[in-house]
Write a protein that holds these residues in place. Structure first.
Motif, PDB file in Angstrom:
ATOM      1  N   UNK A 173       0.854  -1.183   0.000  1.00 34.11           N
ATOM      2  CA  UNK A 173       0.000   0.000   0.000  1.00 34.11           C
ATOM      3  C   UNK A 173       0.891   1.234   0.000  1.00 34.11           C
ATOM      4  N   UNK A 174       0.767   2.058  -1.039  1.00 33.18           N
ATOM      5  CA  UNK A 174       1.575   3.278  -1.064  1.00 33.18           C
ATOM      6  C   UNK A 174       0.922   4.329  -0.176  1.00 33.18           C
ATOM      7  N   UNK A 175       1.728   5.271   0.261  1.00 33.61           N
ATOM      8  CA  UNK A 175       1.256   6.256   1.226  1.00 33.61           C
ATOM      9  C   UNK A 175       1.439   7.677   0.712  1.00 33.61           C
ATOM     10  N   UNK A 209       6.386   5.086   0.018  1.00 39.12           N
ATOM     11  CA  UNK A 209       5.778   6.335  -0.475  1.00 39.12           C
ATOM     12  C   UNK A 209       5.153   6.120  -1.857  1.00 39.12           C
ATOM     13  N   UNK A 210       4.183   6.954  -2.180  1.00 41.24           N
ATOM     14  CA  UNK A 210       3.497   6.848  -3.471  1.00 41.24           C
ATOM     15  C   UNK A 210       4.379   7.501  -4.546  1.00 41.24           C
ATOM     16  N   UNK A 228       2.153 -14.085  -5.906  1.00 41.29           N
ATOM     17  CA  UNK A 228       1.878 -12.838  -6.624  1.00 41.29           C
ATOM     18  C   UNK A 228       1.756 -11.696  -5.640  1.00 41.29           C
ATOM     19  N   UNK A 229       1.696 -10.474  -6.183  1.00 38.45           N
ATOM     20  CA  UNK A 229       1.716  -9.265  -5.373  1.00 38.45           C
ATOM     21  C   UNK A 229       0.494  -8.422  -5.701  1.00 38.45           C
ATOM     22  N   UNK A 230      -0.129  -7.862  -4.669  1.00 39.67           N
ATOM     23  CA  UNK A 230      -1.265  -6.951  -4.820  1.00 39.67           C
ATOM     24  C   UNK A 230      -0.824  -5.563  -4.376  1.00 39.67           C
ATOM     25  N   UNK A 231      -1.098  -4.562  -5.212  1.00 44.71           N
ATOM     26  CA  UNK A 231      -0.684  -3.191  -4.936  1.00 44.71           C
ATOM     27  C   UNK A 231      -1.901  -2.282  -4.845  1.00 44.71           C
ATOM     28  N   UNK A 232      -2.023  -1.544  -3.754  1.00 40.22           N
ATOM     29  CA  UNK A 232      -3.022  -0.484  -3.627  1.00 40.22           C
ATOM     30  C   UNK A 232      -2.293   0.854  -3.706  1.00 40.22           C
ATOM     31  N   UNK A 233      -2.651   1.646  -4.710  1.00 41.20           N
ATOM     32  CA  UNK A 233      -2.079   2.979  -4.814  1.00 41.20           C
ATOM     33  C   UNK A 233      -2.809   3.961  -3.932  1.00 41.20           C
ATOM     34  N   UNK A 234      -2.074   4.946  -3.427  1.00 38.52           N
ATOM     35  CA  UNK A 234      -2.685   5.959  -2.562  1.00 38.52           C
ATOM     36  C   UNK A 234      -3.635   6.862  -3.337  1.00 38.52           C
ATOM     37  N   UNK A 235      -3.502   6.891  -4.655  1.00 35.61           N
ATOM     38  CA  UNK A 235      -4.453   7.638  -5.492  1.00 35.61           C
ATOM     39  C   UNK A 235      -4.803   6.786  -6.694  1.00 35.61           C
ATOM     40  N   UNK A 244       1.537   3.502 -10.319  1.00 37.00           N
ATOM     41  CA  UNK A 244       1.530   2.049 -10.154  1.00 37.00           C
ATOM     42  C   UNK A 244       1.981   1.324 -11.419  1.00 37.00           C
ATOM     43  N   UNK A 245       1.384   1.576 -12.602  1.00 36.48           N
ATOM     44  CA  UNK A 245       1.895   0.879 -13.794  1.00 36.48           C
ATOM     45  C   UNK A 245       3.341   1.220 -14.105  1.00 36.48           C
TER      46      UNK A 245
END
Length: 539
Positions: A173-175, A209-210, A228-235, A244-245
């Motif tokens: 999770x980016x911040x 950090x985001x 595998x990896x799951x990514x949540x972007x802060x925006x 993210x991409x």
């Protein structure tokens, strides 16, 4: 197969088309007539029967169903025995169901006497859940029909269940300063719950950090030790070169697709790094409600590949339920009311331990027990209250006069509890998200007890089993969510839903109700100690 009216003298070996009663002789539909049957029917002045006679080229319904079952290839599925021309097929493990729809449609087009019904492709299934049923409709089918289907099925897999593979998943999770820690913590809990429900484990979490480079480093780190990896972007992602991409590419990975035709879930990113998926989760996946991310997660956790073509093919059926908390809801109508719960008052039993009396007609404070229980269910808000009657149904129904209850007659009550559960579910309206199975002989339960259980069911989103307990031990009643209804029809005899509840595939919420969850009145002594008085049946 020759079907029609048959003179009794020509009916030896014929299959009865309808149940037939003659004197004290009762023969069921599908019964094959014997010499003794014909003799007794003749003695009762029966001269003709409606029956089917098989020809040399015909295959009897159970044999036909068994042959068809043997002709089909499947994986992760177990077939039950052939009974009345039907074979039910069950998942051997929890996972995802896939089906060759073209093959099933082709088989169903061969002849209307043979049908196969299945779940939809990629439906999530529980262990032992029914996934398909094979049915021979008439009493027999021409062997040429079975031969044609066998040819169609050769070399093809009709359907299969892909079991959850115990995936190891890393979460990132980016911040940003604007993102609260509480939001990140809640997201972690939601994702952990999703992963655990699919028999996997979330191994670790990073909160960089985001920004492109720190996110790329985090992806490379977690990719090494996870499936595998799951990514949540802060925006939210707004472009293919967004954070993210861009970070996935910076890590050495590739982007297969951005966006998906599922709402909620539009802003999903499908990427890959060294042969392992990297999924950019849409913001809606922070909520436990179903969204497009769930569809992708389920497939990946059963080791089913997800391609760009798979993503773009999700549009039909991809309009999912609204999330009321969205800042710009697609449809501004008010949020849907909390889930309705039907209450089934199980009152069909024979009171076998009551020495001839019907315990449900016993009175408590001059009120028959069955009426007292129905009043409790009505006060608790059962929508509707369904009274399942069987033994002494007329007298029990009379005790319910004037109450707003649905009477459901269980004609097979003598076979045991399973038939009452099935009768109850058959009468649950589509508007109800679940049904409370309430034994009618539990006088200590109050409307407050039942309301407490209903609230817990509603708070779970109507997707969990809710069970009453007494000092931590299993008790009654129990609320079954709609997702488990079909499985109840696999039960038989004097068996309840316990093994379905304890299979581990549906969440179970226990609600402590104390003595009330364990106090029933199966014997005259128990009834008297509970404050009841045995009464004469209502005439």
């Amino acid at each position: 197969m020759i079907f029609g009216e048959v003179p009794l003298e020509d009916a030896l070996g014929a299959i009865l088309a309808h149940s037939t009663h003659a004197g004290d002789l009762k023969l069921k539909k599908g019964h094959v007539l014997t010499e003794n049957d014909i003799e007794r029917l003749g003695a009762a002045d029966v001269t003709h029967v409606i029956a089917a006679r098989l020809q040399e080229s015909d295959v009897e319904e159970n044999e036909a169903a068994a042959r068809l079952t043997a002709a089909l290839r499947w994986f992760g599925v177990r077939a039950g025995p052939a009974m009345t021309g039907r074979v039910n097929c069950y998942a051997e493990t929890a996972g995802l169901f896939t089906v060759d729809a073209d093959l099933i449609n082709a088989i169903n087009a061969v002849d209307p006497s043979v049908t196969i019904a299945t779940l939809k492709a990629f439906d999530r299934v529980a262990h032992r859940q029914m996934v398909a049923t094979i049915k021979i409709i008439p009493f027999a089918v021409a062997s040429s029909v079975i031969d044609r289907i066998t040819e169609l099925a050769a070399g093809r897999t009709a359907f299969e269940v892909h079991g959850f593979a115990g995936s190891r998943i890393g979460l990132i999770q980016t911040t940003l300063p604007s993102v609260k820690t509480s939001v990140l913590d809640k997201t972690r809990r939601v994702i952990e719950t999703r992963i655990a429900a699919n028999h996997g484990v979330m191994t670790s979490e990073l909160r960089p950090p985001h920004a492109r480079k720190p996110l790329a480093e985090a992806i490379r780190e977690l990719q090494k030790s996870n499936d595998f990896v799951v990514v949540f972007g802060a925006s939210a992602v707004v472009d293919q070169d967004d954070i993210v991409p861009a970070a996935i590419k910076e890590a050495g990975g590739a982007i297969h697709h951005i966006g998906m035709p599922v709402d909620p879930g539009n802003l999903l990113i499908l990427g890959e790094l060294d042969g392992k998926p990297v999924v950019g989760a849409p913001g809606c996946a922070r909520s436990p409600k179903e969204n497009g991310f769930d569809w992708v997660l389920d497939r990946l956790m059963t080791n089913l590949p997800v391609t760009r073509a798979d993503i773009v093919g999700m549009g039909v059926g991809g309009l999912l339920m609204e999330i009321p908390s969205r800042p710009q809801p697609r449809d501004p109508r008010p949020a849907t009311a909390r889930a309705n719960v039907a209450i089934a008052l199980l009152a069909a039993g024979q009171s076998t331990r009551m020495m001839g009396a019907n315990k449900l007609l016993a009175t408590f404070d001059n009120v028959p027990l069955i009426r007292r229980s129905a009043l409790t269910a009505i006060e608790a808000g059962g929508r509707p209250v369904i009274a399942v009657l069987g033994h002494m149904a007329e007298q029990c129904s009379a005790s319910l006069d004037g109450l707003n209850v649905v009477i459901a007659l269980n004609k097979h009550y003598a076979s045991g509890l399973a038939s009452s559960l099935q009768t109850a579910i058959s009468n649950v309206p589509a508007s109800a998200a679940g049904v409370m199975m309430l034994l009618a002989d539990m006088p200590a339960l109050s409307a407050i007890d039942l309301q407490m259980m209903i609230r817990r069911f509603q708070d779970s989103g109507g997707q969990s089993v809710v069970r009453a307990t007494f000092e931590g031990k299993r008790g009654n009643p129990v609320i079954l969510p709609r997702v488990i209804f079909d499985e109840v029809f696999t039960l038989s005899g004097d068996v309840g839903a316990r093994h379905l509840i304890e299979s581990g595939d549906i969440p179970v919420i226990d609600v402590e109700l104390g003595d009330a969850a364990a106090l029933d009145v199966d014997t005259p002594d128990m009834l008297h100690r509970a404050g009841g008085t045995i009464a004469e049946p209502i005439q």
